[in-house]
Scaffold this motif. Structure first.
Motif, PDB file in Angstrom:
ATOM      1  N   PRO A  70      34.370  34.615  27.091  1.00  0.00           N
ATOM      2  CA  PRO A  70      34.372  33.579  28.127  1.00  0.00           C
ATOM      3  C   PRO A  70      33.697  34.056  29.408  1.00  0.00           C
ATOM      4  N   GLN A  71      32.953  33.142  30.023  1.00  0.00           N
ATOM      5  CA  GLN A  71      32.330  33.413  31.325  1.00  0.00           C
ATOM      6  C   GLN A  71      32.555  32.178  32.173  1.00  0.00           C
ATOM      7  N   LEU A  86      52.499  39.604  32.185  1.00  0.00           N
ATOM      8  CA  LEU A  86      53.317  40.421  31.271  1.00  0.00           C
ATOM      9  C   LEU A  86      53.082  41.914  31.473  1.00  0.00           C
ATOM     10  N   SER A  87      51.893  42.252  31.956  1.00  0.00           N
ATOM     11  CA  SER A  87      51.561  43.663  32.136  1.00  0.00           C
ATOM     12  C   SER A  87      52.051  44.222  33.475  1.00  0.00           C
ATOM     13  N   LEU A  88      52.668  43.372  34.289  1.00  0.00           N
ATOM     14  CA  LEU A  88      53.134  43.799  35.616  1.00  0.00           C
ATOM     15  C   LEU A  88      54.551  43.312  35.846  1.00  0.00           C
ATOM     16  N   THR A  89      55.175  43.835  36.917  1.00  0.00           N
ATOM     17  CA  THR A  89      56.489  43.329  37.305  1.00  0.00           C
ATOM     18  C   THR A  89      56.306  42.449  38.537  1.00  0.00           C
ATOM     19  N   GLY A  90      56.995  41.345  38.595  1.00  0.00           N
ATOM     20  CA  GLY A  90      56.986  40.491  39.780  1.00  0.00           C
ATOM     21  C   GLY A  90      55.797  39.550  39.847  1.00  0.00           C
ATOM     22  N   GLU A  91      55.688  38.863  40.969  1.00  0.00           N
ATOM     23  CA  GLU A  91      54.615  37.887  41.175  1.00  0.00           C
ATOM     24  C   GLU A  91      53.728  38.353  42.314  1.00  0.00           C
ATOM     25  N   ARG A  92      52.474  37.956  42.292  1.00  0.00           N
ATOM     26  CA  ARG A  92      51.538  38.363  43.340  1.00  0.00           C
ATOM     27  C   ARG A  92      50.682  37.176  43.771  1.00  0.00           C
ATOM     28  N   PRO A  93      50.271  37.146  45.053  1.00  0.00           N
ATOM     29  CA  PRO A  93      49.414  36.054  45.521  1.00  0.00           C
ATOM     30  C   PRO A  93      47.994  36.187  44.975  1.00  0.00           C
ATOM     31  N   THR A  94      47.356  35.072  44.719  1.00  0.00           N
ATOM     32  CA  THR A  94      45.978  35.099  44.242  1.00  0.00           C
ATOM     33  C   THR A  94      45.269  33.799  44.622  1.00  0.00           C
ATOM     34  N   THR A  95      43.935  33.834  44.649  1.00  0.00           N
ATOM     35  CA  THR A  95      43.139  32.622  44.874  1.00  0.00           C
ATOM     36  C   THR A  95      42.663  32.117  43.524  1.00  0.00           C
ATOM     37  N   ARG A  96      42.839  30.837  43.266  1.00  0.00           N
ATOM     38  CA  ARG A  96      42.309  30.221  42.039  1.00  0.00           C
ATOM     39  C   ARG A  96      41.486  29.004  42.418  1.00  0.00           C
ATOM     40  N   TYR A  97      40.776  28.442  41.445  1.00  0.00           N
ATOM     41  CA  TYR A  97      39.944  27.252  41.658  1.00  0.00           C
ATOM     42  C   TYR A  97      40.475  26.113  40.797  1.00  0.00           C
ATOM     43  N   GLU A  98      40.515  24.931  41.398  1.00  0.00           N
ATOM     44  CA  GLU A  98      41.093  23.772  40.711  1.00  0.00           C
ATOM     45  C   GLU A  98      40.283  23.410  39.459  1.00  0.00           C
ATOM     46  N   THR A  99      38.945  23.486  39.587  1.00  0.00           N
ATOM     47  CA  THR A  99      38.082  23.104  38.457  1.00  0.00           C
ATOM     48  C   THR A  99      37.134  24.249  38.146  1.00  0.00           C
ATOM     49  N   ILE A 100      36.970  24.537  36.869  1.00  0.00           N
ATOM     50  CA  ILE A 100      36.008  25.574  36.469  1.00  0.00           C
ATOM     51  C   ILE A 100      35.191  25.067  35.281  1.00  0.00           C
ATOM     52  N   GLU A 101      34.050  25.688  35.098  1.00  0.00           N
ATOM     53  CA  GLU A 101      33.272  25.426  33.888  1.00  0.00           C
ATOM     54  C   GLU A 101      33.085  26.766  33.200  1.00  0.00           C
ATOM     55  N   VAL A 102      33.292  26.777  31.899  1.00  0.00           N
ATOM     56  CA  VAL A 102      33.344  28.042  31.153  1.00  0.00           C
ATOM     57  C   VAL A 102      32.384  27.984  29.962  1.00  0.00           C
ATOM     58  N   THR A 103      31.621  29.043  29.762  1.00  0.00           N
ATOM     59  CA  THR A 103      30.902  29.182  28.497  1.00  0.00           C
ATOM     60  C   THR A 103      31.701  30.164  27.645  1.00  0.00           C
TER      61      THR A 103
END
Ligand SMILES: CSCC[C@H](NC=O)C(=O)O
Length: 136
Positions: A70-71, A86-103
């Protein structure tokens, strides 16, 4: 085969290499391992089960969908959120995008270009980050 979840952050910090049709077993292992963890997991990248190949699986409703190589080729409307892993403990803040296009390629290695939004897009971004060696 169900695999243990990798928590070695040095391993997870490596960029995954492209997958080929020789990696078909990985698809089965990812499916089996996600299936065994659906109570606490909505997506997984192959490096999370110790295989440094560019393959992710995303729970889309009841269906687990595999995306090979995937890209993210377009991303719009950033927002702030928090995520766990699953690979970490707890929650962390992050930036995401509402819409993406993926190949990506499907499990038969057929190529696709597809837009996703909302929750599914968020999971895909989290898993593609794993492929880049980025953990939230
Ligand atoms: C909102 S994206 C969270 C994805 C996470 N899986 C780990 O790679 C999980 O909790 O299933």
């Amino acid at each position: 085969m169900i695999k243990p979840i990798m928590r070695d952050t040095q391993f997870l910090a490596q960029k995954a290499v492209p997958a080929t049709p020789a990696d078909t077993d990985v698809l089965t292992d990812l499916r089996d391992t996600l299936q065994a963890n659906t109570d606490r997991c909505v997506g997984m990248a192959a490096n999370m089960i110790g295989i440094n190949k560019r393959i992710i699986i995303v729970q889309m409703g009841v269906l687990p969908v595999i995306l090979v190589n995937p890209q993210i080729v377009r991303q719009d409307k950033p927002y702030q959120t928090t995520e766990g892993c699953l690979s970490l403990t707890g929650e962390r803040p992050t930036t995401r995008y509402e819409t993406i296009e993926v190949t990506y390629q499907d499990q038969a290695f057929k190529p696709h270009r597809q837009a996703f939004s909302g929750w599914i897009a968020q999971i895909i971004q989290h898993e593609v980050d794993h492929c880049e060696g980025r953990i939230i």
